[in-house]
Design a protein around this motif. Structure first.
Motif, PDB file in Angstrom:
ATOM      1  N   THR A 294     -12.155  14.639  21.185  1.00  0.00           N
ATOM      2  CA  THR A 294     -13.132  14.829  22.140  1.00  0.00           C
ATOM      3  C   THR A 294     -12.771  14.477  23.399  1.00  0.00           C
ATOM      4  O   THR A 294     -12.029  13.390  23.525  1.00  0.00           O
ATOM      5  N   VAL A 302     -10.932  15.251  15.762  1.00  0.00           N
ATOM      6  CA  VAL A 302     -11.558  16.248  15.127  1.00  0.00           C
ATOM      7  C   VAL A 302     -10.839  17.366  14.885  1.00  0.00           C
ATOM      8  O   VAL A 302      -9.358  17.388  15.227  1.00  0.00           O
ATOM      9  N   GLN A 315     -14.790  23.075  17.558  1.00  0.00           N
ATOM     10  CA  GLN A 315     -15.005  22.280  16.482  1.00  0.00           C
ATOM     11  C   GLN A 315     -15.129  22.867  14.885  1.00  0.00           C
ATOM     12  O   GLN A 315     -15.959  23.761  14.926  1.00  0.00           O
TER      13      GLN A 315
END
Length: 457
Positions: A294, A302, A315
């Protein structure tokens, strides 16, 4: 006593029978007997060319030239069937001449006789014969290349192992195998991994033309081949082939794009629900999965779905959750299976396929079209065929999807393996991932388009 090295060579021995070098051995033994020489060592290069165009090393020839000065003495000899069997390279003949000048080791052949290397004229003759041998080898190569090119221009197949889908003549289709090719291409396009397809084919007892089990590599090699659409490739150039295509061009190019661009490999296929199945909402290419972090602090690790062409990056987890909920809902509501296609609906497809076959036969048998005209005509016909098949032939859901229908779909879904989930998603819906709006925002379901392939009841 005269001692001798015996050198045997043949250029082409694809079956490995060594019949050529065996005949040479018999004749050089007679030559040794005539000269009163005793053969102390034999050197053999089987299936090796000695021309200036060859890139394969002749290991025994090179070893003989290294060993000869240390083992043989003045007056000893090197025996060969002919000058050209010894070598066709002028530079190597210079090495043989040096061997005589330095060590007085002579060369005798069964067919070409012997050259007096002690005189300038004899050495000049040896160099001249070497030049003509090299030229002859290059002429042979030119004739072979021209013959291969002519064969390609006529669209004829080359040698080697037959391709899956065609008989031993490499032209006649094998209906059962061509049907399997179309099945594999369809499953690849709809997102099923080649690895899973190969496992399924193995379970069904189906084998490649060599009798081996299918693998991701063998499926990719087969579907990527231009042979699938009736194209012959030679030195990077394309020629219309005489054999009928197994796939229409649109299907072939689609399958190629999936296999070369976005199909997940290795562990990635087993940890990603949608990689290779979902498509980019902008360009239509398959999305991939990669790791990232992030931008806000503290940074978090992620997993992302990305399109390397359009630079879309989303995502993974919220998209997976949304898609799974939608698929389960579809299964709970139920859908109708594809009805059998009527013969009247299939008639236009069969007529167009017959027209394609007739066009191919007309081009092969006559001069009514140039290669460029034939290529354009076949491309148009194949595109029309793909459009017809897309309208007339409906998608047929997997049996595993049909077994999930009903109120207990969610519970059954949760017990499925990731591979099975991927199969069901690929058959039931097309997933398109669109670019999200800029800024930190909650997940927007409208950016993930789920288009059912079946009729919801």
């Amino acid at each position: 006593m005269i001692r001798a090295f015996k050198y045997l060579r043949i250029s082409d021995d694809p079956e490995g029978l060594e019949a050529g070098v065996t005949r040479q051995a018999e004749d050089t033994d007679k030559l040794a007997e005539r000269l009163g020489a005793t053969v102390v060592e034999t050197f053999v290069d089987n299936d090796r060319s000695a021309s200036t165009l060859s890139t394969k090393p002749r290991e025994d020839y090179e070893r003989m030239m290294r060993v000869a000065p240390r083992v043989l003495e003045p007056g000893d000899v090197i025996l060969a069937y002919s000058n050209s069997r010894l070598t066709r390279r002028p530079m190597e003949w210079e090495g043989i001449l040096d061997l005589y000048v330095t060590n007085r080791i002579e060369v005798h052949t069964w067919v070409s006789g012997s050259i007096d290397l002690a005189t300038a004229d004899g050495r000049a003759m040896a160099r001249t014969l070497a030049a003509w041998d090299a030229a002859e080898a290059e002429r042979i190569s030119e004739r072979v290349k021209r013959a291969v090119l002519q064969q390609a221009e006529r669209g004829l197949p080359h040698g080697g192992l037959r391709a899956f889908g065609w008989a031993e003549d490499r032209i006649t289709p094998v209906p059962e195998e061509q049907k399997l090719i179309r099945e594999i291409a369809k499953r690849v396009i709809e997102g099923e991994s080649a690895h899973l397809i190969a496992r399924d084919l193995d379970t069904r007892g189906l084998r490649t033309v060599t009798g081996k089990s299918w693998s991701r590599a063998s499926i990719k090699a087969m579907l990527m081949s231009p042979r699938m659409v009736g194209t012959r490739i030679h030195n990077g150039a394309e020629y219309p082939a005489v054999w009928p295509a197994a796939l229409d061009e649109l299907t072939w190019r689609h399958a190629k794009a999936v296999l070369s661009g976005g199909a997940p490999k290795g562990a990635n296929a087993r940890v990603s629900l949608l990689a290779g199945i979902a498509k980019c909402g902008s360009c239509g290419g398959p999305v991939r999965m990669k790791s990232g972090s992030t931008q806000t602090k503290p940074r978090r690790y992620v997993l992302l779905y990305t399109c390397p062409v359009c630079r879309i990056s989303r995502q993974r987890d919220p998209i997976d959750y949304y898609v799974e909920r939608t698929i389960v809902h579809l299964l709970e509501r139920g859908f109708s299976l594809a009805e059998p296609v009527s013969p009247s609906a299939l008639q236009p497809i069969e007529s167009l396929r017959a027209k394609i076959a007739a066009t191919q036969a007309l081009y092969v048998d006559g001069d009514s079209m140039t290669p460029e005209q034939f290529e354009v005509t076949m491309r148009r016909l194949n595109m029309r065929l793909a459009e017809l098949e897309a309208r007339v032939l409906p998608a047929r859901p997997l049996q595993i999807a049909a077994e999930l229908l009903g109120a207990g779909a969610e519970e059954t879904w949760m017990r499925l393996t990731l591979d099975a989930k991927r199969k069901v998603i690929g058959e039931l819906a097309e997933i398109r991932i669109h670019r999200a709006r800029r800024g930190r925002r909650p997940f927007d379901p409208d950016t993930v388009e789920i288009v059912p392939r079946v009729e919801v009841t």
